[in-house]
Design a protein around this motif. Structure first.
Motif, PDB file in Angstrom:
ATOM      1  N   LYS A 178       0.873  -1.190   0.056  1.00 10.32           N
ATOM      2  CA  LYS A 178       0.008  -0.107   0.024  1.00 10.32           C
ATOM      3  C   LYS A 178       0.798   1.271   0.057  1.00 10.32           C
ATOM      4  O   LYS A 178       1.838   1.272   0.681  1.00 10.32           O
ATOM      5  N   GLU A 179       0.628   2.358  -0.746  1.00 11.18           N
ATOM      6  CA  GLU A 179       1.192   3.464  -1.109  1.00 11.18           C
ATOM      7  C   GLU A 179       1.628   4.000   0.385  1.00 11.18           C
ATOM      8  O   GLU A 179       0.908   4.406   1.128  1.00 11.18           O
ATOM      9  N   GLY A 180       2.815   4.396   0.640  1.00  8.33           N
ATOM     10  CA  GLY A 180       3.093   5.612   1.691  1.00  8.33           C
ATOM     11  C   GLY A 180       3.552   4.417   3.177  1.00  8.33           C
ATOM     12  O   GLY A 180       4.091   5.033   3.862  1.00  8.33           O
ATOM     13  N   ARG A 181       3.605   3.218   2.872  1.00 12.02           N
ATOM     14  CA  ARG A 181       3.658   2.559   4.261  1.00 12.02           C
ATOM     15  C   ARG A 181       4.999   2.079   4.194  1.00 12.02           C
ATOM     16  O   ARG A 181       5.588   1.822   5.349  1.00 12.02           O
ATOM     17  N   VAL A 182       5.787   2.065   2.973  1.00  8.69           N
ATOM     18  CA  VAL A 182       7.286   1.756   3.091  1.00  8.69           C
ATOM     19  C   VAL A 182       8.045   2.542   2.649  1.00  8.69           C
ATOM     20  O   VAL A 182       7.655   3.327   1.556  1.00  8.69           O
ATOM     21  N   LEU A 183       9.096   2.988   3.223  1.00  6.86           N
ATOM     22  CA  LEU A 183       9.961   4.333   2.522  1.00  6.86           C
ATOM     23  C   LEU A 183      11.131   3.652   2.464  1.00  6.86           C
ATOM     24  O   LEU A 183      11.688   2.848   3.175  1.00  6.86           O
ATOM     25  N   GLU A 184      11.986   4.188   1.521  1.00  6.69           N
ATOM     26  CA  GLU A 184      13.370   3.880   1.266  1.00  6.69           C
ATOM     27  C   GLU A 184      14.429   4.869   1.563  1.00  6.69           C
ATOM     28  O   GLU A 184      14.213   6.080   1.355  1.00  6.69           O
ATOM     29  N   SER A 185      15.445   4.449   2.543  1.00  4.79           N
ATOM     30  CA  SER A 185      16.426   5.400   3.111  1.00  4.79           C
ATOM     31  C   SER A 185      17.412   5.658   2.041  1.00  4.79           C
ATOM     32  O   SER A 185      17.565   5.101   1.081  1.00  4.79           O
ATOM     33  N   THR A 186      18.458   6.264   2.419  1.00  2.00           N
ATOM     34  CA  THR A 186      19.686   6.329   1.517  1.00  2.00           C
ATOM     35  C   THR A 186      20.750   5.917   2.046  1.00  2.00           C
ATOM     36  O   THR A 186      21.774   5.845   1.522  1.00  2.00           O
ATOM     37  N   VAL A 187      20.535   4.968   2.918  1.00  2.00           N
ATOM     38  CA  VAL A 187      21.590   4.019   3.584  1.00  2.00           C
ATOM     39  C   VAL A 187      21.756   2.735   2.790  1.00  2.00           C
ATOM     40  O   VAL A 187      21.104   1.885   2.548  1.00  2.00           O
ATOM     41  N   GLU A 188      22.911   2.547   2.094  1.00  2.00           N
ATOM     42  CA  GLU A 188      23.265   1.172   1.353  1.00  2.00           C
ATOM     43  C   GLU A 188      24.001   0.585   2.190  1.00  2.00           C
ATOM     44  O   GLU A 188      24.743   0.652   3.344  1.00  2.00           O
ATOM     45  N   CYS A 189      23.574  -0.903   2.070  1.00  2.00           N
ATOM     46  CA  CYS A 189      24.265  -1.900   2.714  1.00  2.00           C
ATOM     47  C   CYS A 189      24.051  -3.206   2.122  1.00  2.00           C
ATOM     48  O   CYS A 189      23.396  -3.338   1.111  1.00  2.00           O
ATOM     49  N   ASP A 190      25.039  -3.838   2.370  1.00  2.00           N
ATOM     50  CA  ASP A 190      24.860  -5.486   1.487  1.00  2.00           C
ATOM     51  C   ASP A 190      24.034  -6.223   2.382  1.00  2.00           C
ATOM     52  O   ASP A 190      24.004  -6.163   3.727  1.00  2.00           O
ATOM     53  N   MET A 191      23.034  -7.057   1.792  1.00  2.00           N
ATOM     54  CA  MET A 191      22.128  -7.692   2.682  1.00  2.00           C
ATOM     55  C   MET A 191      22.959  -8.891   3.351  1.00  2.00           C
ATOM     56  O   MET A 191      23.646  -9.728   2.971  1.00  2.00           O
ATOM     57  N   PRO A 192      22.829  -8.933   4.693  1.00  2.00           N
ATOM     58  CA  PRO A 192      23.542  -9.766   5.419  1.00  2.00           C
ATOM     59  C   PRO A 192      23.060 -11.253   5.559  1.00  2.00           C
ATOM     60  O   PRO A 192      22.020 -11.681   5.366  1.00  2.00           O
ATOM     61  N   GLU A 193      23.986 -12.202   5.536  1.00  2.00           N
ATOM     62  CA  GLU A 193      23.310 -13.504   5.365  1.00  2.00           C
ATOM     63  C   GLU A 193      23.450 -13.937   7.161  1.00  2.00           C
ATOM     64  O   GLU A 193      24.803 -14.365   7.513  1.00  2.00           O
ATOM     65  N   PHE A 194      22.307 -14.222   7.430  1.00  2.00           N
ATOM     66  CA  PHE A 194      22.383 -14.501   8.886  1.00  2.00           C
ATOM     67  C   PHE A 194      22.620 -16.165   9.118  1.00  2.00           C
ATOM     68  O   PHE A 194      22.581 -16.689   8.226  1.00  2.00           O
ATOM     69  N   ASN A 195      23.088 -16.230  10.324  1.00  2.00           N
ATOM     70  CA  ASN A 195      23.084 -17.479  10.853  1.00  2.00           C
ATOM     71  C   ASN A 195      21.911 -17.974  11.457  1.00  2.00           C
ATOM     72  O   ASN A 195      21.380 -17.258  12.327  1.00  2.00           O
ATOM     73  N   TYR A 196      21.359 -19.345  11.032  1.00  2.00           N
ATOM     74  CA  TYR A 196      20.395 -20.060  11.457  1.00  2.00           C
ATOM     75  C   TYR A 196      20.471 -21.174  11.976  1.00  2.00           C
ATOM     76  O   TYR A 196      19.682 -22.078  12.123  1.00  2.00           O
ATOM     77  N   ASP A 197      21.387 -21.198  13.018  1.00  2.00           N
ATOM     78  CA  ASP A 197      21.718 -22.187  13.568  1.00  2.00           C
ATOM     79  C   ASP A 197      20.700 -22.765  14.597  1.00  2.00           C
ATOM     80  O   ASP A 197      19.888 -21.756  15.314  1.00  2.00           O
ATOM     81  N   GLU A 198      20.410 -24.074  14.938  1.00  2.00           N
ATOM     82  CA  GLU A 198      19.374 -24.231  15.963  1.00  2.00           C
ATOM     83  C   GLU A 198      19.564 -23.975  17.250  1.00  2.00           C
ATOM     84  O   GLU A 198      18.765 -23.661  18.088  1.00  2.00           O
ATOM     85  N   ASN A 199      21.055 -23.699  17.466  1.00  2.00           N
ATOM     86  CA  ASN A 199      21.242 -23.027  18.953  1.00  2.00           C
ATOM     87  C   ASN A 199      21.345 -21.599  18.784  1.00  2.00           C
ATOM     88  O   ASN A 199      22.402 -21.223  18.333  1.00  2.00           O
ATOM     89  N   TYR A 200      20.519 -20.969  19.567  1.00  3.01           N
ATOM     90  CA  TYR A 200      20.286 -19.634  19.635  1.00  3.01           C
ATOM     91  C   TYR A 200      21.596 -18.848  20.155  1.00  3.01           C
ATOM     92  O   TYR A 200      22.075 -17.859  19.873  1.00  3.01           O
ATOM     93  N   SER A 201      22.350 -19.655  21.104  1.00  2.00           N
ATOM     94  CA  SER A 201      23.706 -19.013  21.572  1.00  2.00           C
ATOM     95  C   SER A 201      24.739 -18.912  20.449  1.00  2.00           C
ATOM     96  O   SER A 201      25.613 -18.375  20.574  1.00  2.00           O
ATOM     97  N   ILE A 202      24.422 -19.919  19.814  1.00  3.37           N
ATOM     98  CA  ILE A 202      25.408 -19.799  18.448  1.00  3.37           C
ATOM     99  C   ILE A 202      25.056 -18.778  17.481  1.00  3.37           C
ATOM    100  O   ILE A 202      25.981 -17.568  17.190  1.00  3.37           O
ATOM    101  N   SER A 203      23.970 -18.565  17.152  1.00  3.88           N
ATOM    102  CA  SER A 203      23.602 -17.657  16.147  1.00  3.88           C
ATOM    103  C   SER A 203      23.279 -16.305  16.690  1.00  3.88           C
ATOM    104  O   SER A 203      23.496 -15.373  15.947  1.00  3.88           O
ATOM    105  N   ASP A 204      22.965 -16.067  17.889  1.00  4.52           N
ATOM    106  CA  ASP A 204      22.794 -14.817  18.463  1.00  4.52           C
ATOM    107  C   ASP A 204      24.252 -14.201  18.289  1.00  4.52           C
ATOM    108  O   ASP A 204      24.292 -12.912  17.817  1.00  4.52           O
TER     109      ASP A 204
END
Length: 259
Positions: free
Chosen positions: A39-65
């Motif tokens: 819907k128009e106006g609900r998402v805005l784009e910033s001027t901040v550039e970044c590479d999309m991070p590749e998250f860690n999805y380990d089953e153990n949160y103590s590792i992934s956090d």
């Protein structure tokens, strides 16, 4: 990519009408989220550039956090602290570009329909400072920012690894709830003291973080903590913890201030 955030109107709507929308979160209904944010106006784009991070999805949160703190901070290191206090940025990332991570990290809470935790993961439901370390995405950046040690060129994340090794969520909330831990030098000094104790065989528990905070609250009434170096903080806090917990003092004598 450019970071996207949600408008004030969308943020207010999602926060105020969570009860109406909660089933879409429980069902992880990507189609509904796509339609909502198209819907128009609900998402805005910033001027901040970044590479999309590749998250860690380990089953153990103590590792992934631990790993995701480093991953997110490394990707967004160029954010200013002022930018990083904006709820609409973190709520936007949790709903938009980082939604897969949101659903991964909230898996157990979604299964239990834990509304309170889902709310605090997605939105700032406490005071701003506390919310920065409770919100599921924001806390990754802020813990990285507060523990990153640029003086250690071999591994600037050595304090990050130490801080995140166990009880990450509780540690982040408790440790960074004090005003003085907004100062990175103070934070690094405390963590260096705790790390040194750990290296000398002390099992670091929540009580050590709590006592360090209590001590500096007292010292702060007599000293301007912001003028102290991280080494001075390390030795003052370390000497106090040794005294308080009945340990042999391993910190530099001339830096002690034991109350």
């Amino acid at each position: 990519m450019r970071l996207k955030f949600i408008s004030d109107e969308a943020l207010i709507d999602l926060r105020a009408n969570f009860d109406t929308y909660k089933d879409y979160y429980y069902n992880q209904d990507d189609e509904w989220f796509h339609d909502y944010f198209s819907k128009e106006g609900r998402v805005l784009e910033s001027t901040v550039e970044c590479d999309m991070p590749e998250f860690n999805y380990d089953e153990n949160y103590s590792i992934s956090d631990r790993e995701n703190v480093k991953i997110v901070y490394e990707a967004l290191k160029h954010l200013t602290p002022s930018q990083a206090t904006q709820e609409k940025l973190w709520a936007g990332l949790a709903h938009l570009q980082f939604r897969d991570y949101t659903f991964y990290r909230l898996k157990e809470d979604i299964e239990k329909k834990n509304e309170r935790r889902i709310n605090s993961f997605l939105f700032f439901r406490h005071g701003t400072k506390r919310s920065l370390f409770v919100h599921g995405i924001s806390r990754l950046w802020w813990v990285g920012y507060m523990t990153y040690d640029e003086e250690n060129r071999d591994n600037p994340y050595w304090l990050t690894d130490f801080f995140c090794e166990s009880d990450f969520s509780a540690r982040a909330t408790i440790f960074f709830s004090s005003n003085f831990t907004s100062n990175r030098e103070i934070t690094k000094g405390i963590l260096r003291a705790l790390y040194k104790l750990r290296e000398h065989g002390v099992t670091i528990k929540r009580a050590h973080f709590v006592e360090a905070n209590k001590y500096l609250n007292i010292v702060g009434a007599a000293l301007i903590l912001d003028i102290l170096t991280s080494c001075e903080i390390e030795n003052k806090v370390g000497a106090h913890l040794c005294k308080h917990f009945g340990l042999e003092n391993i910190f530099t004598a001339e830096e002690q201030l034991i109350l």
